[in-house]
Design an enzyme around this catalytic site. Structure first.
Site, PDB file in Angstrom:
ATOM      1  N   SER A  52      -7.287   8.768   1.048  1.00 13.79           N
ATOM      2  CA  SER A  52      -6.513   7.533   1.174  1.00 13.79           C
ATOM      3  C   SER A  52      -5.933   7.413   2.565  1.00 13.79           C
ATOM      4  O   SER A  52      -5.097   8.222   2.985  1.00 13.79           O
ATOM      5  CB  SER A  52      -5.377   7.505   0.142  1.00 13.79           C
ATOM      6  OG  SER A  52      -4.449   6.491   0.500  1.00 13.79           O
ATOM      7  N   LYS A  74      -7.483  -6.381   8.753  1.00 11.38           N
ATOM      8  CA  LYS A  74      -6.198  -6.282   8.058  1.00 11.38           C
ATOM      9  C   LYS A  74      -5.537  -4.932   8.349  1.00 11.38           C
ATOM     10  O   LYS A  74      -4.355  -4.875   8.684  1.00 11.38           O
ATOM     11  CB  LYS A  74      -6.432  -6.476   6.551  1.00 11.38           C
ATOM     12  CG  LYS A  74      -5.165  -6.466   5.715  1.00 11.38           C
ATOM     13  CD  LYS A  74      -5.341  -7.231   4.427  1.00 11.38           C
ATOM     14  CE  LYS A  74      -6.073  -6.445   3.343  1.00 11.38           C
ATOM     15  NZ  LYS A  74      -5.282  -5.320   2.805  1.00 11.38           N
ATOM     16  N   SER A  75      -6.284  -3.859   8.211  1.00 15.58           N
ATOM     17  CA  SER A  75      -5.707  -2.525   8.435  1.00 15.58           C
ATOM     18  C   SER A  75      -5.168  -2.391   9.855  1.00 15.58           C
ATOM     19  O   SER A  75      -4.066  -1.868  10.071  1.00 15.58           O
ATOM     20  CB  SER A  75      -6.777  -1.454   8.221  1.00 15.58           C
ATOM     21  OG  SER A  75      -7.176  -1.412   6.882  1.00 15.58           O
ATOM     22  N   ARG A  81      -9.922  -9.966  -3.218  1.00 20.00           N
ATOM     23  CA  ARG A  81     -11.338  -9.583  -3.117  1.00 20.00           C
ATOM     24  C   ARG A  81     -12.123  -9.975  -4.375  1.00 20.00           C
ATOM     25  O   ARG A  81     -13.324 -10.232  -4.295  1.00 20.00           O
ATOM     26  CB  ARG A  81     -11.472  -8.099  -2.791  1.00 20.00           C
ATOM     27  CG  ARG A  81     -10.788  -7.760  -1.468  1.00 20.00           C
ATOM     28  CD  ARG A  81     -11.324  -6.553  -0.770  1.00 20.00           C
ATOM     29  NE  ARG A  81     -10.365  -6.093   0.229  1.00 20.00           N
ATOM     30  CZ  ARG A  81     -10.231  -6.595   1.465  1.00 20.00           C
ATOM     31  NH1 ARG A  81     -11.020  -7.553   1.882  1.00 20.00           N
ATOM     32  NH2 ARG A  81      -9.322  -6.126   2.296  1.00 20.00           N
ATOM     33  N   LYS A  90      -6.260  -0.316  -7.391  1.00 20.19           N
ATOM     34  CA  LYS A  90      -6.149  -1.272  -6.282  1.00 20.19           C
ATOM     35  C   LYS A  90      -5.294  -2.467  -6.751  1.00 20.19           C
ATOM     36  O   LYS A  90      -4.595  -2.371  -7.747  1.00 20.19           O
ATOM     37  CB  LYS A  90      -7.539  -1.708  -5.823  1.00 20.19           C
ATOM     38  CG  LYS A  90      -8.328  -0.582  -5.159  1.00 20.19           C
ATOM     39  CD  LYS A  90      -7.737  -0.190  -3.821  1.00 20.19           C
ATOM     40  CE  LYS A  90      -8.464   0.997  -3.217  1.00 20.19           C
ATOM     41  NZ  LYS A  90      -7.759   1.515  -2.043  1.00 20.19           N
ATOM     42  N   GLY A 135      -0.288  -3.346  -0.414  1.00 16.24           N
ATOM     43  CA  GLY A 135      -0.215  -1.896  -0.587  1.00 16.24           C
ATOM     44  C   GLY A 135      -0.082  -1.189   0.752  1.00 16.24           C
ATOM     45  O   GLY A 135       0.632  -0.183   0.869  1.00 16.24           O
ATOM     46  N   ASP A 178     -13.260  -1.124  -0.218  1.00 21.36           N
ATOM     47  CA  ASP A 178     -12.857  -2.519  -0.470  1.00 21.36           C
ATOM     48  C   ASP A 178     -14.049  -3.455  -0.646  1.00 21.36           C
ATOM     49  O   ASP A 178     -13.889  -4.602  -1.066  1.00 21.36           O
ATOM     50  CB  ASP A 178     -11.978  -3.025   0.676  1.00 21.36           C
ATOM     51  CG  ASP A 178     -10.628  -2.313   0.712  1.00 21.36           C
ATOM     52  OD1 ASP A 178     -10.206  -1.794  -0.343  1.00 21.36           O
ATOM     53  OD2 ASP A 178     -10.006  -2.274   1.781  1.00 21.36           O
ATOM     54  N   ARG A 189      -1.108  -2.032  11.324  1.00 27.33           N
ATOM     55  CA  ARG A 189      -0.743  -0.874  12.151  1.00 27.33           C
ATOM     56  C   ARG A 189      -0.241  -1.314  13.521  1.00 27.33           C
ATOM     57  O   ARG A 189       0.675  -0.692  14.089  1.00 27.33           O
ATOM     58  CB  ARG A 189      -1.943   0.067  12.281  1.00 27.33           C
ATOM     59  CG  ARG A 189      -2.209   0.855  10.982  1.00 27.33           C
ATOM     60  CD  ARG A 189      -3.635   1.342  10.937  1.00 27.33           C
ATOM     61  NE  ARG A 189      -3.919   2.245   9.830  1.00 27.33           N
ATOM     62  CZ  ARG A 189      -4.148   1.863   8.565  1.00 27.33           C
ATOM     63  NH1 ARG A 189      -4.099   0.593   8.231  1.00 27.33           N
ATOM     64  NH2 ARG A 189      -4.432   2.763   7.632  1.00 27.33           N
ATOM     65  N   ARG A 197       1.551  -0.074  -8.819  1.00 30.34           N
ATOM     66  CA  ARG A 197       0.674   0.814  -8.035  1.00 30.34           C
ATOM     67  C   ARG A 197       1.352   2.160  -7.759  1.00 30.34           C
ATOM     68  O   ARG A 197       2.555   2.224  -7.525  1.00 30.34           O
ATOM     69  CB  ARG A 197       0.249   0.111  -6.736  1.00 30.34           C
ATOM     70  CG  ARG A 197      -0.554  -1.142  -7.068  1.00 30.34           C
ATOM     71  CD  ARG A 197      -1.148  -1.782  -5.869  1.00 30.34           C
ATOM     72  NE  ARG A 197      -2.191  -0.952  -5.273  1.00 30.34           N
ATOM     73  CZ  ARG A 197      -2.842  -1.277  -4.170  1.00 30.34           C
ATOM     74  NH1 ARG A 197      -2.544  -2.401  -3.542  1.00 30.34           N
ATOM     75  NH2 ARG A 197      -3.782  -0.495  -3.690  1.00 30.34           N
TER      76      ARG A 197
HETATM   77  C1  S3P Z   1      -6.159   0.655   3.662  1.00 29.57           C
HETATM   78  C2  S3P Z   1      -6.664   1.724   2.994  1.00 29.57           C
HETATM   79  C3  S3P Z   1      -7.385   1.623   1.707  1.00 29.57           C
HETATM   80  C4  S3P Z   1      -7.857   0.195   1.444  1.00 29.57           C
HETATM   81  C5  S3P Z   1      -6.797  -0.817   1.737  1.00 29.57           C
HETATM   82  C6  S3P Z   1      -6.341  -0.716   3.182  1.00 29.57           C
HETATM   83  C7  S3P Z   1      -5.427   0.884   4.909  1.00 29.57           C
HETATM   84  O1  S3P Z   1      -6.514   2.003   0.679  1.00 29.57           O
HETATM   85  O2  S3P Z   1      -8.295   0.067   0.118  1.00 29.57           O
HETATM   86  O3  S3P Z   1      -7.281  -2.117   1.502  1.00 29.57           O
HETATM   87  O4  S3P Z   1      -5.211  -0.065   5.682  1.00 29.57           O
HETATM   88  O5  S3P Z   1      -5.035   2.036   5.161  1.00 29.57           O
HETATM   89  P1  S3P Z   1      -6.301   3.545   0.272  1.00 29.57           P
HETATM   90  O6  S3P Z   1      -5.762   4.227   1.431  1.00 29.57           O
HETATM   91  O7  S3P Z   1      -5.316   3.536  -0.864  1.00 29.57           O
HETATM   92  O8  S3P Z   1      -7.638   4.034  -0.150  1.00 29.57           O
END
Ligand code: S3P
Length: 429
Positions: free
Chosen positions: A168, A23-24, A389, A343, A95, A316, A28, A123
């Site tokens: 973060s 996902k991350s 989750r 979260k 988020g 996570d 990006r 949030r």
């Molecule tokens: C993420 C960073 C984390 C994670 C989120 C995805 C990201 O959050 O919990 O699911 O893709 O950068 P935080 O950066 O707020 O810790």
């Protein structure tokens, strides 16, 4: 609201699956591909709701994005050629989309308004809008830009030297996107290193960025060049099957093409400490994001302690790790994880209360939980609370519990893992 019966009998889990894209990294890849002028292609993209929201946002900025399953082709005029969106940029439950796009938009030339669902509206955003304001960003919103909706007027930015108050990756990445457009060299310092996909992807897109020893340096005014991105599988999705395979008698599960970036593999360290039987076979790819095949077999488990710099490496995965700890001999203590409170839901409360309904012994603390095991979980009705989750944790709990488990609002699982129940069923024996 939909309620789903999670009836899996007492069978074991056996076989192999390929978990969906990370996902991350998927978010990006769309962001860099939209900033870069030209054609970026992506394979292994996660077509979950969160990442689809990111695609929608950049389409609204005039970027042409064609999706064919998990393959994407992005054709962009480059950030300086973006169109001003005629409606809000809707980030849904995501988020990552919300926070990262603020950093991207701050250094663009357009005006836009970013807003998401009711969870996003709760949030904290000041952690992003604060440092961006220090760089000269013009962002306004509710409660002095603490909460969405947020209006961003893109414009010139200056570099920042910033000590991160919380670990973060979302905050770090928002600053890095802005820093790429800023005048001067930015320096970001992290006490505990958070996931570094943004730094790695910057290099793939031809941006020069230095990192090491908890410090990142980025010279502003660099333009990314369009490339091809191959997204590995998401270890945070694999986590549910790692836990299920470790906890359910007679199981042996193989998870293929899982991303093994060391800033994300904290759960593997925890599984080892708990005595789980997991083997890792790394693939040789030459890619900047490591990947490999994980095999997990059922074994007896013991409690462990999870705290400090390990927390951002498995943030996570904590809901499903907590569930696993209910099956381990002894006490598991999770500390320094107060970020879980902010979260998609308050995940400390959600885990303790939902698993408590099945008889788990979990004591919530301000920054974590204390879990005593092993406990035979019984049946019950759990609620996902709209948090993907927590929903998947409930499904794994149903595999372990003696009695029938039902799940209210399972639909949110599509946020990160649309085929979760299909993959689960394919492993049931
Ligand atoms: C993420 C960073 C984390 C994670 C989120 C995805 C990201 O959050 O919990 O699911 O893709 O950068 P935080 O950066 O707020 O810790």
């Amino acid at each position: 609201m939909e309620r789903m019966k999670l009836e899996y009998g007492t069978g074991s889990l056996r076989g192999a699956i390929t978990v969906p894209g990370d996902k991350s990294i998927s978010h990006r890849a769309v962001m860099f591909g939209s900033i870069a002028e030209g054609r970026t292609t992506i394979s292994g993209f996660l077509a979950g709701e969160d990442c689809l929201r990111t695609i929608d946002c950049f389409r609204s900025l005039g970027v042409d994005i064609v999706r064919n399953g998990t393959d994407l082709t992005i054709s962009s005029p480059g950030i300086d050629g973006w169109a001003e969106p005629s409606d809000i940029l809707y980030t849904g439950n995501s988020g990552t989309t919300t926070r990262l796009i603020l950093g991207v938009l701050a250094g663009s030339r357009v005006h836009s308004v970013v807003s998401g669902d009711s969870s996003i509206a709760r949030r904290p955003m000041k952690r992003v809008t604060g440092p961006l304001a220090l760089m000269g960003a013009d962002i306004r919103g509710r409660d002095s830009a603490r909460y969405t909706p947020l209006a961003v007027q893109g414009g010139p930015l200056s570099a920042i030297e910033y000590d991160m108050p919380v670990a973060s990756a979302q905050v770090k990445s928002a600053i890095l996107f802005a820093a790429m457009r800023a005048e001067g060299e930015s320096v970001i310092r992290e006490k505990d290193v958070s996931r570094d996909h943004t730094e790695r992807m910057m290099r793939n897109f031809g941006i020069s960025v230095e990192s090491g020893g908890g410090e990142i340096r980025l010279r502003g005014g660099q333009k990314p060049s369009a490339v091809h991105v191959e997204v590995p599988g998401d270890i945070s999705s694999a986590a549910f099957f790692l836990a299920a395979g470790a906890a359910v008698q007679g199981s042996e599960v193989e998870l293929e093409n899982v991303g093994l970036n060391p800033t994300r593999t904290g759960m593997l360290d925890v599984l080892e400490a708990m005595g789980a039987d997991v083997s890792v076979r790394e693939s040789v790819t030459g890619d900047s994001e490591k990947r490999g095949t994980l095999t997990v077999r059922h074994s007896d488990l013991r409690g462990t302690e999870i705290s400090g710099s390990l927390i951002p490496r498995l943030i996570d995965e904590i809901p499903v790790i907590a569930l696993l700890a209910t099956q381990a001999e002894g006490v598991t203590v999770i500390r320094d994880a107060e970020e879980l409170r902010v979260k998609e839901t308050d995940r400390i409360a959600a885990v303790a209360e939902e698993l408590g309904k099945l008889g788990a012994d979990i004591e919530p603390t301000p920054d974590g939980m204390v879990i005593r095991g092993p406990v035979r979980l019984h049946g019950g009705v759990l609620h996902s609370r709209g948090d993907h989750r927590i929903g998947m944790m409930a499904a794994v709990a149903a595999l372990i519990a003696d009695g029938p488990v039902e799940l209210e609002d399972p639909g949110c699982i599509a946020i990160s893992y649309p085929a979760f129940f299909d993959d689960l069923k394919s492993l049931l024996r």
